[in-house]
Design a protein around this motif. Structure first.
Motif, PDB file in Angstrom:
ATOM      1  N   ALA A 187      37.661  19.872 -38.512  1.00 49.37           N
ATOM      2  CA  ALA A 187      38.164  19.070 -39.207  1.00 49.37           C
ATOM      3  C   ALA A 187      38.661  19.640 -40.514  1.00 49.37           C
ATOM      4  N   LEU A 188      39.750  19.171 -41.193  1.00 49.83           N
ATOM      5  CA  LEU A 188      40.428  19.590 -42.300  1.00 49.83           C
ATOM      6  C   LEU A 188      39.990  18.681 -43.673  1.00 49.83           C
ATOM      7  N   VAL A 189      39.574  19.160 -44.610  1.00 46.87           N
ATOM      8  CA  VAL A 189      39.535  18.455 -45.857  1.00 46.87           C
ATOM      9  C   VAL A 189      40.525  18.570 -46.851  1.00 46.87           C
ATOM     10  N   VAL A 190      41.446  17.639 -47.065  1.00 49.18           N
ATOM     11  CA  VAL A 190      42.445  18.145 -48.067  1.00 49.18           C
ATOM     12  C   VAL A 190      42.055  17.365 -49.546  1.00 49.18           C
ATOM     13  N   SER A 191      41.901  18.145 -50.396  1.00 48.15           N
ATOM     14  CA  SER A 191      41.682  17.650 -51.558  1.00 48.15           C
ATOM     15  C   SER A 191      42.666  17.481 -52.784  1.00 48.15           C
ATOM     16  N   VAL A 192      42.759  16.523 -53.439  1.00 50.35           N
ATOM     17  CA  VAL A 192      43.935  16.596 -54.530  1.00 50.35           C
ATOM     18  C   VAL A 192      42.963  15.994 -55.757  1.00 50.35           C
ATOM     19  N   HIS A 193      42.988  17.081 -56.706  1.00 50.41           N
ATOM     20  CA  HIS A 193      42.353  16.832 -57.812  1.00 50.41           C
ATOM     21  C   HIS A 193      43.146  16.110 -59.091  1.00 50.41           C
ATOM     22  N   PRO A 194      42.310  15.818 -60.017  1.00 51.77           N
ATOM     23  CA  PRO A 194      43.214  14.872 -60.819  1.00 51.77           C
ATOM     24  C   PRO A 194      44.360  15.500 -61.569  1.00 51.77           C
ATOM     25  N   TYR A 195      44.300  16.664 -61.787  1.00 50.38           N
ATOM     26  CA  TYR A 195      45.541  17.432 -62.356  1.00 50.38           C
ATOM     27  C   TYR A 195      46.409  17.921 -61.275  1.00 50.38           C
ATOM     28  N   GLY A 196      46.318  17.563 -60.147  1.00 57.51           N
ATOM     29  CA  GLY A 196      47.404  17.750 -59.017  1.00 57.51           C
ATOM     30  C   GLY A 196      47.187  19.112 -58.098  1.00 57.51           C
ATOM     31  N   ASN A 197      46.194  19.802 -58.478  1.00 63.71           N
ATOM     32  CA  ASN A 197      45.868  21.077 -57.575  1.00 63.71           C
ATOM     33  C   ASN A 197      45.336  20.680 -56.211  1.00 63.71           C
ATOM     34  N   VAL A 198      45.700  21.327 -55.334  1.00 65.88           N
ATOM     35  CA  VAL A 198      45.163  20.785 -53.917  1.00 65.88           C
ATOM     36  C   VAL A 198      44.395  22.065 -53.486  1.00 65.88           C
ATOM     37  N   GLU A 199      43.285  21.557 -52.668  1.00 66.40           N
ATOM     38  CA  GLU A 199      42.212  22.409 -52.146  1.00 66.40           C
ATOM     39  C   GLU A 199      42.141  22.113 -50.587  1.00 66.40           C
ATOM     40  N   LEU A 200      42.058  23.184 -49.778  1.00 63.72           N
ATOM     41  CA  LEU A 200      41.575  22.734 -48.256  1.00 63.72           C
ATOM     42  C   LEU A 200      40.415  23.447 -47.909  1.00 63.72           C
ATOM     43  N   THR A 201      39.592  22.656 -47.189  1.00 59.98           N
ATOM     44  CA  THR A 201      38.301  23.110 -46.517  1.00 59.98           C
ATOM     45  C   THR A 201      38.362  22.712 -45.254  1.00 59.98           C
ATOM     46  N   GLU A 202      37.786  23.717 -44.202  1.00 62.33           N
ATOM     47  CA  GLU A 202      37.683  23.491 -43.035  1.00 62.33           C
ATOM     48  C   GLU A 202      36.332  23.199 -42.630  1.00 62.33           C
ATOM     49  N   LEU A 203      35.902  22.055 -41.908  1.00 62.97           N
ATOM     50  CA  LEU A 203      34.510  21.855 -41.696  1.00 62.97           C
ATOM     51  C   LEU A 203      34.405  22.104 -40.205  1.00 62.97           C
ATOM     52  N   SER A 204      33.367  22.646 -39.665  1.00 66.75           N
ATOM     53  CA  SER A 204      33.184  23.128 -38.221  1.00 66.75           C
ATOM     54  C   SER A 204      32.121  22.076 -37.722  1.00 66.75           C
ATOM     55  N   ALA A 205      32.377  21.715 -36.368  1.00 64.76           N
ATOM     56  CA  ALA A 205      31.497  21.022 -35.942  1.00 64.76           C
ATOM     57  C   ALA A 205      30.973  19.657 -36.316  1.00 64.76           C
ATOM     58  N   VAL A 206      31.941  18.911 -36.788  1.00 62.82           N
ATOM     59  CA  VAL A 206      31.860  17.515 -37.173  1.00 62.82           C
ATOM     60  C   VAL A 206      31.545  16.719 -36.026  1.00 62.82           C
ATOM     61  N   ARG A 207      30.261  15.856 -36.256  1.00 61.80           N
ATOM     62  CA  ARG A 207      29.956  14.884 -34.895  1.00 61.80           C
ATOM     63  C   ARG A 207      30.038  13.512 -35.270  1.00 61.80           C
ATOM     64  N   ALA A 208      30.563  12.927 -36.471  1.00 61.28           N
ATOM     65  CA  ALA A 208      30.614  11.677 -36.662  1.00 61.28           C
ATOM     66  C   ALA A 208      31.938  10.991 -36.125  1.00 61.28           C
ATOM     67  N   ARG A 209      31.934   9.921 -35.180  1.00 66.40           N
ATOM     68  CA  ARG A 209      33.435   9.379 -34.806  1.00 66.40           C
ATOM     69  C   ARG A 209      33.863   8.691 -35.853  1.00 66.40           C
ATOM     70  N   TRP A 210      33.418   7.833 -36.504  1.00 67.76           N
ATOM     71  CA  TRP A 210      34.059   6.890 -37.653  1.00 67.76           C
ATOM     72  C   TRP A 210      33.292   7.310 -38.925  1.00 67.76           C
ATOM     73  N   PRO A 211      33.728   8.295 -39.699  1.00 64.89           N
ATOM     74  CA  PRO A 211      32.693   8.878 -40.667  1.00 64.89           C
ATOM     75  C   PRO A 211      33.087   8.315 -41.996  1.00 64.89           C
ATOM     76  N   HIS A 212      32.049   8.147 -42.873  1.00 62.64           N
ATOM     77  CA  HIS A 212      32.301   7.987 -44.257  1.00 62.64           C
ATOM     78  C   HIS A 212      32.315   9.607 -44.697  1.00 62.64           C
ATOM     79  N   LEU A 213      32.974   9.804 -45.950  1.00 62.01           N
ATOM     80  CA  LEU A 213      33.235  11.210 -46.447  1.00 62.01           C
ATOM     81  C   LEU A 213      33.092  11.050 -48.012  1.00 62.01           C
ATOM     82  N   ASP A 214      32.400  12.013 -48.526  1.00 59.11           N
ATOM     83  CA  ASP A 214      32.364  12.350 -49.879  1.00 59.11           C
ATOM     84  C   ASP A 214      31.994  13.838 -50.366  1.00 59.11           C
ATOM     85  N   ARG A 215      32.353  14.050 -51.526  1.00 56.43           N
ATOM     86  CA  ARG A 215      32.212  15.574 -52.000  1.00 56.43           C
ATOM     87  C   ARG A 215      30.824  15.522 -52.867  1.00 56.43           C
ATOM     88  N   LEU A 216      30.278  16.768 -52.661  1.00 56.60           N
ATOM     89  CA  LEU A 216      29.025  17.006 -53.618  1.00 56.60           C
ATOM     90  C   LEU A 216      29.653  17.634 -54.859  1.00 56.60           C
TER      91      LEU A 216
END
Length: 288
Positions: free
Chosen positions: A52-81
């Protein structure tokens, strides 16, 4: 009835609109995140690990992409550390998948830990210290718990004397403090787990069925309700022991339309609302 329009907050870049939004949230620092997959899960299909791909939009508008490998949750909750990386959690923890219910990913998208926080997860929000606040719905009596990112429970509502805690309808996490409004009695509850003398404070409340809550000083607002009150925005003021209602209105999208099917996230004085097709976040801020 007075209407209050949400303000536009964050938008998924158009380049990613061809993907399916599996989950989305706004973190404790105000960044918006979308968990994207190539296509929506098919009804009744089993869960196989997927990227899966996480697209993050930060408060000042910059965009960050993070590829997650082998996600297993079907209807997941998501949050950032706070120090980077993500937590993905399944609402359910059946016996054959409990150990994989929560997955922790580093900033490169690789899994570093997995554990269970119990079945029937209604809310999962990460605080500034990197702890996971989990509120359960009524198929699990565990109530509200705070977990480390390695799967150690560091606070529990067991014995906290929160009246009528059968379903965590609303949960707000800001800093390291949580606010909740649980079914069936719907008290407003403040939880400060690092305070040794009085970690939990409870105010009686007559506003029923809210799905999100925001607090600023002595002011509180509840969003949502039953039936025709689904878009209700109910204001109140905190006394020593209770929430005194002050005014009631409706919360709308920025264009004045009702939100319809939506996600909501409470963070301090703010309530974030994401309506279908889940590509934008709008915000109401009790602090102006």
């Amino acid at each position: 009835m007075q209407k209050t329009a949400l303000l536009p907050y964050a938008r998924l870049p158009r380049a990613h609109h061809d993907r399916h939004v599996l989950s989305s949230t706004v973190d404790v620092f105000g960044a918006a995140h979308w968990l994207l997959v190539e296509r929506a899960p098919e009804p009744g299909s089993g869960v196989r690990p997927f990227d899966a791909l996480v697209v993050s939009v930060h408060p000042y508008g910059n965009v960050e992409l993070t590829e997650l490998s082998a996600v297993r949750a079907r209807w997941p909750h998501l949050d950032r550390l706070p120090k980077g990386g993500f937590v993905v959690a399944s609402p359910r923890a059946r016996w054959y998948e409990a150990a994989d219910q929560v997955q922790v990913f580093d900033e490169l998208g690789h899994e570093t830990a997995s554990f269970s926080v119990g079945d029937a997860v209604e809310h999962m929000l990460v605080d500034e210290a990197g702890h996971l606040w989990v509120g359960h719905f009524d198929e699990n009596p565990d109530g509200i718990n705070r977990w480390s990112a390695t799967g150690r429970r560091v606070w529990t509502s067991d014995g906290a004397r929160i009246p009528g805690l059968f379903d965590c309808y609303a949960l707000n996490v800001s800093g390291t403090v949580a606010w909740a409004c649980p079914y069936t009695d719907f008290p407003l509850v403040e939880i400060r787990p690092d305070r040794s003398d009085r970690p939990v404070k409870v105010w009686a409340n007559t506003i029923r069925g809210a799905r999100a809550v925001a607090v600023h000083g002595k002011q509180v607002v509840f969003y949502g309700g039953y039936g025709e009150e689904r878009d209700r925005l109910a204001h109140g003021e905190l006394t020593e022991t209770s929430v005194e209602p002050t005014e009631v209105g409706l919360l709308t999208l920025p264009d004045g339309a009702p939100p319809g099917h939506r996600r909501v996230v409470g963070r301090g004085s703010r309530i974030y609302v994401q309506a279908e097709p889940f590509t934008t976040w709008d915000v109401f801020d009790l602090n102006g």
